[in-house]
Design an enzyme around this catalytic site. Structure first.
Site, PDB file in Angstrom:
ATOM      1  CE  LYS A 164      -2.859   1.738   3.489  1.00 10.51           C
ATOM      2  NZ  LYS A 164      -3.120   3.175   3.308  1.00 10.51           N
ATOM      3  CB  ALA A 204      -8.117   7.843   4.073  1.00 10.28           C
ATOM      4  CG  ASN A 253      -6.215   1.953  11.394  1.00  4.49           C
ATOM      5  OD1 ASN A 253      -6.672   1.562  12.462  1.00  4.49           O
ATOM      6  ND2 ASN A 253      -4.930   2.084  11.220  1.00  4.49           N
ATOM      7  CB  THR A 254      -9.065   6.350  12.367  1.00  2.00           C
ATOM      8  OG1 THR A 254      -7.734   6.424  11.860  1.00  2.00           O
ATOM      9  CG2 THR A 254      -9.152   7.198  13.621  1.00  2.00           C
TER      10      THR A 254
END
Lengths: 68, 256
Positions: free
Chosen positions: B99, B186, B208-209
Site C-alpha cells: 500500500k 481513508a 482503520n481509525t
C-alpha cells in the site's frame, strides 16, 4: 567493532549480520535488514560480514493503517 | 453467490480491509480484525527495538498464513523513502503487495501524487503489486493505472478525519473510468460511510481509525463488516430511481 544499528552506536563482537541478530535476540524470520542502504535477502544474513562503521537498519511490521 | 474480489490473481474473501494502527494493544487489534471478518490487514514498517527485546511482534498475533498482510509506506514523504520502505517490506517476506503512500503534507496527509506516480511506476516494474493511496482525482487515478497500479485507492476524506466521502461524484467518475479495482482508503467515519462507498460501486474499503477510535472498537468492527456487505449487495441489486412525488405502494383496485 563499532556499528550504527537503528540509529544507535553499538559495540559488537558479531562478525556477520546473522550473529548480530542473534546477539540482539532478534528472530531473523520476522525482520528485514538493510546495511549501508542496501536491502539484504534473508538467505544472505549468515554470509554478510560486518565492517567497522557499517550502518544497519533492522525493521519489522507494526500496527499501522495510515500515517498518524 | 460468488462475488469474490480478485486482484492480480489473488482472491480476497472480504471487501473490508483493515488497518492495525491506534489500537490499545495487539490483543485488541486481533479481536477487532476477527470481528470485522477482514482477510487483509495493513501494517507499517518500523525499526525493531534493539534495547528492549521483550517488545512483541505483530506477526506473532496476526498470522500471515491466515491473513493477507499488506505492508504500507505510511510516514514516507519522498519517493526514495517510499521505495526504501517498500523493498524492506518485501524482504520481510510475507507479501509482494504494497500500500503505497507518498505523503505531501503533515496537516492534511494528502498524497504527493507526483511522487506517488513515480514510485508506482518503479515498483510495478520491480514486480510489486502496488496499491497507491491517492486523492479523489480521476485523472491521477488513470495515470496510476497506466503506470501499473494493481488497484487505485482514492481517499474519501483526510486520513483519520472520519468525514466520510466528501466527493462521491469524483469517486463515481473514477469508478466509471477505471479498469483496475477501486478501493476507498481513508475518510470513513462510521458504518453508513462504508455503505455509501460500496453502493457507489467501490470494490472494497480500507478502514482503520473509524474502528480503532470508536468507543467500542469490536462492535464497530462488526458494524463495518455488515455495512460493507449491505453496500455491496445494494450496488449489485441496483437502487430504484429517485422521484420527486409519491408513488403508492398499495394497489388502488379493490378500494371501497
Amino acid at each position: 567493532m563499532r556499528l550504527k544499528v537503528n540509529g544507535e552506536e553499538i559495540d559488537t563482537a558479531a562478525a556477520t549480520l546473522l550473529q548480530l541478530l542473534q546477539e540482539k535476540e532478534i528472530k531473523p524470520e520476522r525482520v528485514a535488514v538493510e546495511v549501508n542502504l542496501k536491502v539484504l535477502k534473508r538467505v544472505d544474513f549468515a554470509r554478510r560480514r560486518l565492517h567497522e562503521g557499517d550502518i544497519v537498519e533492522i525493521v519489522n511490521f507494526v500496527g499501522g493503517g495510515s500515517h498518524g | 453467490m460468488d462475488d469474490a474480489l480478485v486482484i492480480k490473481g489473488i482472491e480476497f474473501k472480504s471487501r473490508l480491509w483493515i488497518g492495525t494502527g491506534k489500537y490499545k494493544d495487539f490483543a485488541e487489534t486481533v479481536k477487532a480484525v476477527e470481528a470485522s471478518g477482514a482477510d487483509v490487514v495493513t501494517v507499517s514498517v518500523r525499526r525493531v527495538n534493539i534495547t528492549d527485546r521483550k517488545s512483541e511482534n505483530l506477526l506473532d498475533y496476526i498470522d500471515p498464513k491466515k491473513y493477507k498482510i499488506l505492508p504500507n509506506t505510511a510516514g514516507c514523504y519522498t519517493v526514495d523513502d517510499a521505495l526504501r520502505y517498500s523493498r524492506l517490506a518485501r524482504e520481510a517476506g510475507v507479501s509482494d503487495m504494497i500500500k503505497l503512500e507518498v505523503i505531501g503534507d503533515e496537516r492534511t496527509l494528502f498524497p504527493d501524487t507526483i511522487g506517488l506516480l513515480q514510485a508506482t511506476e518503479i515498483l510495478a516494474k520491480e514486480g510489486f503489486i502496488v496499491f497507491p493511496y491517492t486523492n479523489d482525482d480521476p485523472i491521477m487515478a488513470r495515470r496510476l493505472e497506466d503506470a501499473g497500479a494493481a488497484a487505485v485507492m482514492p481517499l474519501g476524506a483526510p486520513i483519520g478525519s472520519g468525514l466520510g466521502l466528501r466527493n462521491p461524484y469524483n469517486i463515481k467518475i473514477i469508478l466509471e473510468a477505471s479498469k483496475v479495482p477501486v478501493l476507498v482508503d481513508a475518510g470513513v467515519g462510521t458504518a453508513s460511510d462504508a455503505t455509501i462507498a460500496m453502493e457507489l460501486g467501490c470494490d472494497a474499503v480500507l478502514i482503520n481509525t473509524a474502528i480503532a477510535a470508536a468507543k467500542d472498537p469490536l462492535t464497530m468492527a462488526a458494524a463495518m463488516k455488515h455495512a460493507v456487505i449491505a453496500g455491496r449487495l445494494a450496488y449489485k441489486a441496483g437502487r430504484m430511481g429517485r422521484k420527486l412525488y409519491a408513488t403508492s405502494s398499495s394497489p388502488l383496485e379493490g378500494m371501497i
